[in-house]
Design an enzyme around this catalytic site. Structure first.
Site, PDB file in Angstrom:
ATOM      1  N   VAL A  41       4.428   2.420  32.587  1.00  0.00           N
ATOM      2  CA  VAL A  41       5.701   1.825  32.994  1.00  0.00           C
ATOM      3  C   VAL A  41       6.669   1.765  31.805  1.00  0.00           C
ATOM      4  CG1 VAL A  41       5.060  -0.626  32.698  1.00  0.00           C
ATOM      5  CG2 VAL A  41       6.666   0.025  34.474  1.00  0.00           C
ATOM      6  N   ASP A  42       6.138   1.579  30.621  1.00  0.00           N
ATOM      7  CA  ASP A  42       6.943   1.554  29.390  1.00  0.00           C
ATOM      8  C   ASP A  42       7.695   2.882  29.235  1.00  0.00           C
ATOM      9  OD1 ASP A  42       7.910   0.762  26.924  1.00  0.00           O
ATOM     10  OD2 ASP A  42       5.999   0.962  25.860  1.00  0.00           O
ATOM     11  N   VAL A 132      -3.183   1.312  31.098  1.00  0.00           N
ATOM     12  CA  VAL A 132      -3.889   1.683  29.862  1.00  0.00           C
ATOM     13  C   VAL A 132      -4.656   0.509  29.258  1.00  0.00           C
ATOM     14  CG1 VAL A 132      -3.553   2.647  27.546  1.00  0.00           C
ATOM     15  CG2 VAL A 132      -2.050   3.329  29.367  1.00  0.00           C
ATOM     16  N   TYR A 133      -4.136  -0.704  29.398  1.00  0.00           N
ATOM     17  CA  TYR A 133      -4.768  -1.871  28.773  1.00  0.00           C
ATOM     18  C   TYR A 133      -5.992  -2.381  29.547  1.00  0.00           C
ATOM     19  CZ  TYR A 133      -1.231  -2.464  25.041  1.00  0.00           C
ATOM     20  OH  TYR A 133      -0.439  -2.310  23.921  1.00  0.00           O
TER      21      TYR A 133
HETATM   22  N1  AR6 Z   1       7.020   1.177  38.206  1.00  0.00           N
HETATM   23  C1  AR6 Z   1       6.131   0.193  38.469  1.00  0.00           C
HETATM   24  N2  AR6 Z   1       4.857   0.187  38.008  1.00  0.00           N
HETATM   25  C2  AR6 Z   1       4.488   1.242  37.227  1.00  0.00           C
HETATM   26  C3  AR6 Z   1       5.358   2.315  36.909  1.00  0.00           C
HETATM   27  C4  AR6 Z   1       6.682   2.249  37.430  1.00  0.00           C
HETATM   28  N3  AR6 Z   1       7.584   3.196  37.174  1.00  0.00           N
HETATM   29  N4  AR6 Z   1       4.684   3.200  36.121  1.00  0.00           N
HETATM   30  C5  AR6 Z   1       3.435   2.725  35.968  1.00  0.00           C
HETATM   31  N5  AR6 Z   1       3.303   1.546  36.635  1.00  0.00           N
HETATM   32  P1  AR6 Z   1       0.723   0.499  31.983  1.00  0.00           P
HETATM   33  P2  AR6 Z   1      -0.397  -1.688  30.338  1.00  0.00           P
HETATM   34  C6  AR6 Z   1       2.126   0.654  36.734  1.00  0.00           C
HETATM   35  O1  AR6 Z   1      -0.348   1.402  31.498  1.00  0.00           O
HETATM   36  O2  AR6 Z   1      -1.724  -1.581  30.996  1.00  0.00           O
HETATM   37  C7  AR6 Z   1       2.051   1.856  27.408  1.00  0.00           C
HETATM   38  O3  AR6 Z   1       1.770   3.056  26.730  1.00  0.00           O
HETATM   39  C8  AR6 Z   1       0.783   1.238  36.431  1.00  0.00           C
HETATM   40  O4  AR6 Z   1       0.295   1.958  37.569  1.00  0.00           O
HETATM   41  O5  AR6 Z   1       2.107   1.001  32.042  1.00  0.00           O
HETATM   42  O6  AR6 Z   1       0.183  -3.056  30.113  1.00  0.00           O
HETATM   43  C9  AR6 Z   1       2.628   0.785  26.501  1.00  0.00           C
HETATM   44  O7  AR6 Z   1       3.422   1.358  25.482  1.00  0.00           O
HETATM   45  C10 AR6 Z   1      -0.043  -0.016  36.155  1.00  0.00           C
HETATM   46  O8  AR6 Z   1      -0.506  -0.594  37.381  1.00  0.00           O
HETATM   47  O9  AR6 Z   1       0.761  -0.870  31.072  1.00  0.00           O
HETATM   48  C11 AR6 Z   1       1.408   0.120  25.966  1.00  0.00           C
HETATM   49  O10 AR6 Z   1       0.878   0.795  24.850  1.00  0.00           O
HETATM   50  C12 AR6 Z   1       0.981  -0.955  35.533  1.00  0.00           C
HETATM   51  O11 AR6 Z   1       2.264  -0.377  35.781  1.00  0.00           O
HETATM   52  C13 AR6 Z   1       0.426   0.192  27.100  1.00  0.00           C
HETATM   53  O12 AR6 Z   1       0.828   1.312  27.884  1.00  0.00           O
HETATM   54  C14 AR6 Z   1       0.801  -1.176  34.051  1.00  0.00           C
HETATM   55  O13 AR6 Z   1       0.269  -0.015  33.421  1.00  0.00           O
HETATM   56  C15 AR6 Z   1       0.485  -1.035  27.994  1.00  0.00           C
HETATM   57  O14 AR6 Z   1      -0.536  -0.940  28.941  1.00  0.00           O
END
Ligand code: AR6
Length: 182
Positions: A41-42, A132-133
């Site tokens: 999402v980042d 990822v976390y």
């Molecule tokens: N809209 C809504 N949800 C989303 C989207 C979107 N566009 N894209 C992904 N998700 P993650 P974390 C969901 O990995 O676990 C990054 O590299 C995804 O399916 O984005 O907190 C950062 O820089 C999942 O359910 O975040 C950090 O290094 C959720 O968002 C690290 O990842 C969170 O997944 C943070 O990891």
């Protein structure tokens, strides 16, 4: 798909979709401590906001140091529809015995606190730490809904959106909200 819940006089709207499309005062970013973008999402938020978001994040870190887990910081939304991005760092899940629940709770709480300090009335959260976390999704769903139940009533937020990317996650959040907010 979306489903509406009430928390006292506030609305919680659970949505299946892309958070970068949310038309709210602030979208919350599941960031990392360096605030320079990443995957998941980042990455999506940084692509939609444009390069100025990375500049703003890196400037903040240069002045203040890396953002600690569970804390939150606000920047403009630049090219996003949202006026602001609230960046928070969720915990990396290890075994549940390294304060992960408390840190995940803090990520939501501190994001809402920052939104209130800026008098914001609408906000959208993603499932912090659930990619990822590696946070176990059922546990994360319970924590996130419980913290909103506790903290939304005393915040300035009137409408709180929760964006889940997949249908499975969406259904899990809706079921969890039904259980906790009934
Ligand atoms: N809209 C809504 N949800 C989303 C989207 C979107 N566009 N894209 C992904 N998700 P993650 P974390 C969901 O990995 O676990 C990054 O590299 C995804 O399916 O984005 O907190 C950062 O820089 C999942 O359910 O975040 C950090 O290094 C959720 O968002 C690290 O990842 C969170 O997944 C943070 O990891």
């Amino acid at each position: 798909m979306k489903e509406l819940f009430k928390i006292e006089d506030k609305e919680l709207i659970i949505v299946q979709g892309d958070i970068t499309k949310a038309e709210v005062d602030a979208i919350v970013n599941a960031a990392n401590p360096q605030l320079a973008g990443g995957g998941g999402v980042d990455g999506a938020i940084h692509r939609a906001a444009g390069p100025k978001l990375k500049e703003a994040g890196m400037k903040w870190v240069k002045e203040n140091g890396p953002l600690p887990t569970g804390e939150a910081v606000i920047t403009p939304g630049f090219n996003l529809k949202a006026k602001y991005v609230i960046h928070t760092v969720g915990p990396i899940y290890r075994d549940g015995r390294h304060n992960e629940p408390e840190l995940l709770k803090n990520a939501y709480k501190n994001s809402l606190k920052l939104a209130s300090e800026h008098n914001l009335t609408t906000i959208a959260f993603p499932a912090i730490s659930c990619g990822v976390y590696g946070y176990p999704k059922e546990e994360a769903a319970k924590i996130s809904i419980s913290v909103l139940k506790e903290c939304l009533p005393k915040s300035t937020i009137k409408k709180c959106y929760f964006y889940l990317f997949s249908e499975d996650m969406y259904k899990l959040w809706v079921e969890t909200a039904k259980n906790i907010l009934k």
